[in-house]
Enzyme design. Structure first.
Site, mmCIF file in Angstrom:
data_model
loop_
_atom_site.group_PDB
_atom_site.id
_atom_site.type_symbol
_atom_site.label_atom_id
_atom_site.label_comp_id
_atom_site.label_asym_id
_atom_site.label_seq_id
_atom_site.Cartn_x
_atom_site.Cartn_y
_atom_site.Cartn_z
ATOM 1 N N TYR A 156 0.839 -1.292 -0.112
ATOM 2 C CA TYR A 156 -0.119 0.101 0.046
ATOM 3 C C TYR A 156 0.950 1.294 -0.034
ATOM 4 O O TYR A 156 0.821 2.061 -0.702
ATOM 5 C CB TYR A 156 -0.825 0.015 1.295
ATOM 6 C CG TYR A 156 -1.809 1.301 1.314
ATOM 7 C CD1 TYR A 156 -2.941 1.312 0.551
ATOM 8 C CD2 TYR A 156 -1.613 2.198 2.321
ATOM 9 C CE1 TYR A 156 -3.852 2.634 0.807
ATOM 10 C CE2 TYR A 156 -2.169 3.376 2.268
ATOM 11 C CZ TYR A 156 -3.467 3.251 1.473
ATOM 12 O OH TYR A 156 -4.158 4.583 1.739
ATOM 13 N N LYS A 160 1.324 4.404 -2.818
ATOM 14 C CA LYS A 160 1.026 5.802 -2.520
ATOM 15 C C LYS A 160 2.252 6.642 -2.569
ATOM 16 O O LYS A 160 2.272 7.797 -3.170
ATOM 17 C CB LYS A 160 0.540 6.003 -1.140
ATOM 18 C CG LYS A 160 -0.954 5.141 -1.015
ATOM 19 C CD LYS A 160 -2.008 5.741 -1.875
ATOM 20 C CE LYS A 160 -3.238 5.575 -1.449
ATOM 21 N NZ LYS A 160 -4.281 5.832 -2.527
#
Length: 260
Positions: A156, A160
């Site tokens: 994740y 990002k």
């Protein structure tokens, strides 16, 4: 309803709930013609109903942002209905908090596809229209986890961080088109994603977790989706006409405090 964005055409991913929905409603309520896209058809219909109640002009299109054909179809539909896209906000995202060694390849691929590949596909399609319009604003919704590490967030966080690097670099290529590219990095916001995190906890664990989250920023509270929508409105508006290639942190000082 105000007229700040009259004449603008916005495509917003993740429009069925959370930040994406709030961004759709804010833009539509300010006069923009908005296409909300998401894989969740029922959620999209709820967003459409809410926008209608507020007097906004919003249409929906079921779309998997990780699929290039689906994305192309969505942007073709938007152009046919509204004209050239001038604002694109990539808010769709998934978070799978898991120990890295336990993460399967399927979950890894899906996280990367939705969180990183999806925004890039949407940016590419939007740019084809923005170049014709001679202007545009592209915004990727990143996360403070791009710069602040938490356990269980390897993939994740990588996606990002990738969005921030992609936006910064893309801004170099789009300036000549009159298109600005930026990212917004929210802290902890009261969205369905947070609700899913809490659902796996008992009442005592959830209360303790929320107190820890509040203590991790200098304002001592969880953010509201409308506060991210406000940041999107700023970066999409003429008020930010000299702003491109930046990451705007909307995190109540979380990254400054580093209390994790």
């Amino acid at each position: 309803m105000n007229n700040e964005f009259v004449g603008e055409v916005a495509v917003v991913t993740g429009g069925a709930a959370g930040l994406g929905r709030e961004i759709c409603l804010a833009l539509a309520s300010s006069g923009a013609k908005v296409l909300a896209i998401d894989v969740d058809r029922a959620g999209l219909e709820e967003t459409k109903l809410l926008s209608t109640e507020r007097g906004g002009e919003l249409k929906v299109f079921q779309c998997d942002v990780a699929d290039s054909k689906s994305v192309k179809s969505a942007f073709e539909f938007s152009e046919k209905e509204f004209g050239h896209c001038t604002i694109m906000v990539a808010a769709a995202g998934i978070a799978l908090y898991t120990d890295y060694l336990s993460m399967g390849e399927k979950d890894m691929d899906r996280t990367i596809a939705v969180n990183l590949k999806g925004p890039l596909l949407c940016a590419q399609e939007s740019l084809r229209q923005m170049e014709k319009a001679g202007k545009g604003s592209i915004i990727f919704i990143s996360s403070v986890q791009a710069v602040m590490s938490l356990f269980g967030c390897v993939v994740y966080a990588a996606t990002k961080s990738g969005l921030i690097a992609a936006a910064r670099t893309l801004a170099l290529e789009t300036g000549k088109m009159g298109v600005r590219v930026n990212t917004i990095s929210p802290g902890t916001i009261d969205t369905p994603m947070l609700d899913r995190d809490l659902a796996s906890m008992n009442r005592e664990e959830a209360a303790k977790f929320l107190e820890q989250v509040k203590a991790a920023n200098v304002l001592g509270r969880i953010g509201k989706p409308s506060e991210i929508a406000d940041a999107v409105m700023y970066l999409s508006s003429p008020k930010a006409s000299y702003v491109t290639g930046i990451d705007l942190r909307v995190d109540a000082g979380f990254a400054a405090l580093k209390n994790i």
